[in-house]
Scaffold this motif. Structure first.
Motif, PDB file in Angstrom:
ATOM      1  N   ARG A 116     -21.489  32.559  14.212  1.00  0.00           N
ATOM      2  CA  ARG A 116     -22.399  33.493  14.888  1.00  0.00           C
ATOM      3  C   ARG A 116     -23.855  33.112  14.652  1.00  0.00           C
ATOM      4  O   ARG A 116     -24.707  33.310  15.523  1.00  0.00           O
ATOM      5  CB  ARG A 116     -22.138  34.928  14.412  1.00  0.00           C
ATOM      6  CG  ARG A 116     -20.869  35.556  14.981  1.00  0.00           C
ATOM      7  CD  ARG A 116     -20.855  37.054  14.746  1.00  0.00           C
ATOM      8  NE  ARG A 116     -20.843  37.399  13.328  1.00  0.00           N
ATOM      9  CZ  ARG A 116     -19.751  37.528  12.589  1.00  0.00           C
ATOM     10  NH1 ARG A 116     -18.554  37.339  13.125  1.00  0.00           N
ATOM     11  NH2 ARG A 116     -19.841  37.863  11.313  1.00  0.00           N
ATOM     12  N   GLN A 117     -24.144  32.575  13.474  1.00  0.00           N
ATOM     13  CA  GLN A 117     -25.503  32.142  13.180  1.00  0.00           C
ATOM     14  C   GLN A 117     -25.928  30.971  14.058  1.00  0.00           C
ATOM     15  O   GLN A 117     -27.121  30.689  14.197  1.00  0.00           O
ATOM     16  CB  GLN A 117     -25.624  31.773  11.699  1.00  0.00           C
ATOM     17  CG  GLN A 117     -25.471  32.962  10.768  1.00  0.00           C
ATOM     18  CD  GLN A 117     -25.365  32.562   9.303  1.00  0.00           C
ATOM     19  OE1 GLN A 117     -25.341  31.380   8.966  1.00  0.00           O
ATOM     20  NE2 GLN A 117     -25.307  33.549   8.422  1.00  0.00           N
ATOM     21  N   LEU A 118     -24.949  30.288  14.643  1.00  0.00           N
ATOM     22  CA  LEU A 118     -25.224  29.208  15.583  1.00  0.00           C
ATOM     23  C   LEU A 118     -24.977  29.644  17.029  1.00  0.00           C
ATOM     24  O   LEU A 118     -24.786  28.809  17.921  1.00  0.00           O
ATOM     25  CB  LEU A 118     -24.348  27.989  15.255  1.00  0.00           C
ATOM     26  CG  LEU A 118     -24.650  27.270  13.941  1.00  0.00           C
ATOM     27  CD1 LEU A 118     -23.596  26.196  13.660  1.00  0.00           C
ATOM     28  CD2 LEU A 118     -26.041  26.648  13.972  1.00  0.00           C
ATOM     29  N   SER A 119     -24.970  30.966  17.235  1.00  0.00           N
ATOM     30  CA  SER A 119     -24.800  31.549  18.584  1.00  0.00           C
ATOM     31  C   SER A 119     -23.476  31.147  19.224  1.00  0.00           C
ATOM     32  O   SER A 119     -23.416  30.819  20.412  1.00  0.00           O
ATOM     33  CB  SER A 119     -25.976  31.132  19.488  1.00  0.00           C
ATOM     34  OG  SER A 119     -27.206  31.503  18.918  1.00  0.00           O
ATOM     35  N   TRP A 120     -22.414  31.206  18.444  1.00  0.00           N
ATOM     36  CA  TRP A 120     -21.092  30.863  18.950  1.00  0.00           C
ATOM     37  C   TRP A 120     -20.074  31.883  18.443  1.00  0.00           C
ATOM     38  O   TRP A 120     -20.027  32.185  17.256  1.00  0.00           O
ATOM     39  CB  TRP A 120     -20.692  29.446  18.474  1.00  0.00           C
ATOM     40  CG  TRP A 120     -19.252  29.093  18.702  1.00  0.00           C
ATOM     41  CD1 TRP A 120     -18.484  29.380  19.791  1.00  0.00           C
ATOM     42  CD2 TRP A 120     -18.392  28.411  17.779  1.00  0.00           C
ATOM     43  NE1 TRP A 120     -17.212  28.899  19.623  1.00  0.00           N
ATOM     44  CE2 TRP A 120     -17.114  28.301  18.397  1.00  0.00           C
ATOM     45  CE3 TRP A 120     -18.576  27.869  16.501  1.00  0.00           C
ATOM     46  CZ2 TRP A 120     -16.037  27.682  17.778  1.00  0.00           C
ATOM     47  CZ3 TRP A 120     -17.505  27.246  15.883  1.00  0.00           C
ATOM     48  CH2 TRP A 120     -16.245  27.157  16.524  1.00  0.00           C
ATOM     49  N   ASN A 121     -19.268  32.418  19.354  1.00  0.00           N
ATOM     50  CA  ASN A 121     -18.208  33.353  19.006  1.00  0.00           C
ATOM     51  C   ASN A 121     -16.936  32.556  18.719  1.00  0.00           C
ATOM     52  O   ASN A 121     -16.216  32.171  19.641  1.00  0.00           O
ATOM     53  CB  ASN A 121     -17.967  34.346  20.138  1.00  0.00           C
ATOM     54  CG  ASN A 121     -16.846  35.321  19.830  1.00  0.00           C
ATOM     55  OD1 ASN A 121     -16.356  35.395  18.694  1.00  0.00           O
ATOM     56  ND2 ASN A 121     -16.409  36.063  20.837  1.00  0.00           N
ATOM     57  N   THR A 135     -20.213  22.670  21.162  1.00  0.00           N
ATOM     58  CA  THR A 135     -19.476  23.658  20.375  1.00  0.00           C
ATOM     59  C   THR A 135     -18.572  22.975  19.355  1.00  0.00           C
ATOM     60  O   THR A 135     -18.404  23.469  18.230  1.00  0.00           O
ATOM     61  CB  THR A 135     -18.655  24.579  21.294  1.00  0.00           C
ATOM     62  OG1 THR A 135     -19.537  25.187  22.247  1.00  0.00           O
ATOM     63  CG2 THR A 135     -17.971  25.679  20.506  1.00  0.00           C
ATOM     64  N   LYS A 138     -20.720  22.311  16.515  1.00  0.00           N
ATOM     65  CA  LYS A 138     -20.959  23.517  15.721  1.00  0.00           C
ATOM     66  C   LYS A 138     -19.786  23.768  14.771  1.00  0.00           C
ATOM     67  O   LYS A 138     -19.983  24.109  13.595  1.00  0.00           O
ATOM     68  CB  LYS A 138     -21.172  24.725  16.635  1.00  0.00           C
ATOM     69  CG  LYS A 138     -22.469  24.698  17.413  1.00  0.00           C
ATOM     70  CD  LYS A 138     -22.606  25.920  18.314  1.00  0.00           C
ATOM     71  CE  LYS A 138     -23.885  25.872  19.140  1.00  0.00           C
ATOM     72  NZ  LYS A 138     -24.062  27.059  20.001  1.00  0.00           N
ATOM     73  N   GLY A 164     -32.053  26.022  20.660  1.00  0.00           N
ATOM     74  CA  GLY A 164     -31.948  27.166  19.760  1.00  0.00           C
ATOM     75  C   GLY A 164     -31.037  26.887  18.581  1.00  0.00           C
ATOM     76  O   GLY A 164     -31.358  27.228  17.433  1.00  0.00           O
ATOM     77  N   SER A 165     -29.896  26.249  18.851  1.00  0.00           N
ATOM     78  CA  SER A 165     -28.950  25.934  17.777  1.00  0.00           C
ATOM     79  C   SER A 165     -29.514  24.875  16.836  1.00  0.00           C
ATOM     80  O   SER A 165     -29.235  24.880  15.640  1.00  0.00           O
ATOM     81  CB  SER A 165     -27.623  25.464  18.372  1.00  0.00           C
ATOM     82  OG  SER A 165     -27.023  26.492  19.140  1.00  0.00           O
ATOM     83  N   ASP A 168     -31.623  26.745  14.529  1.00  0.00           N
ATOM     84  CA  ASP A 168     -30.745  27.456  13.598  1.00  0.00           C
ATOM     85  C   ASP A 168     -30.226  26.511  12.519  1.00  0.00           C
ATOM     86  O   ASP A 168     -30.117  26.895  11.344  1.00  0.00           O
ATOM     87  CB  ASP A 168     -29.555  28.073  14.348  1.00  0.00           C
ATOM     88  CG  ASP A 168     -29.956  29.182  15.290  1.00  0.00           C
ATOM     89  OD1 ASP A 168     -31.044  29.768  15.092  1.00  0.00           O
ATOM     90  OD2 ASP A 168     -29.204  29.457  16.236  1.00  0.00           O
TER      91      ASP A 168
END
Length: 207
Positions: A116-121, A135, A138, A164-165, A168
């Motif tokens: 989630r901190q890397l904008s991934w569910n 992904t 990530k 953004g990632s 992060d």
């Protein structure tokens, strides 16, 4: 000391590392010492031996000369994602967490939180082979950090990440330093080198 981690303790000491491929010297007497609470960046031209050096430090490649001494647990993130293509993210978290003595539920929660901190569910039931390249990277990065290793070795782990990632990722790196971990990053991004503690430049010296 944060969470029992000793600032200043040597986590990685590489001395006199030499590596040859045939008649070509890739590394010649390279030294690097990294302590808890430090970030070291490895830079250099393509073919300078950056990835080779990191693999030697991780114990995945042998040196022709020199020694590597590691203290504590190690997380390693290769440049190319080394994933089990038919496993879901949660299954990766549990597998890698088990290797670092982390119970499966805790590893799953930890992996999802870092994702989630890397904008991934990461809770979605998708096999690794169906994830996008960014992904997958990530996931690769989360697996290196799961279980809170003392020493984290990262080989250009931001390949394929969006802007953004990428930001992060560097926030992670500097947070790990604050937590007392030792971090080594192979990078070609020179704009952040003033924020790291050590820079190892493997570019051959012209004579």
């Amino acid at each position: 000391m944060v969470d029992g981690m000793d600032y200043g303790r040597v986590r990685l000491r590489a001395e006199g590392i030499t590596k040859r491929y045939g008649r070509r010297n890739v590394l010649s007497g390279v030294d690097l010492t990294v302590r808890s609470g430090e970030v070291a960046a490895i830079v250099g031209a393509n073919g300078a031996g950056k990835s080779t050096f990191l693999k030697i430090c991780a114990g995945l490649a042998g040196a022709d000369a020199g020694t590597v001494t590691i203290s504590g647990t190690v997380g390693y993130c290769p440049q190319q994602a080394g994933l089990f293509q038919f496993l879901r993210a949660d299954e990766h978290f549990e597998l890698f967490g088990a290797g670092r003595d982390q119970p499966r539920p805790a590893a799953r929660r930890s992996g999802r939180r870092m994702a989630r901190q890397l904008s991934w569910n990461a809770s979605e039931p998708t096999a690794a082979r169906h994830l996008s390249g960014g992904t997958q990277q990530k996931l690769n990065l989360v697996l290196a950090a799961i279980g809170d290793p003392d020493l984290i070795l990262l080989d250009e782990p931001y390949q394929g990440l969006d802007r953004g990632s990428y930001t992060d990722f560097w926030e992670w790196v500097f947070r790990w330093r604050q937590e007392g971990r030792a971090v080594v990053v192979v990078t070609h991004m020179l704009n952040l080198l003033d924020r790291v503690d050590t820079v190892l430049d493997l570019t051959p010296v012209e004579v």
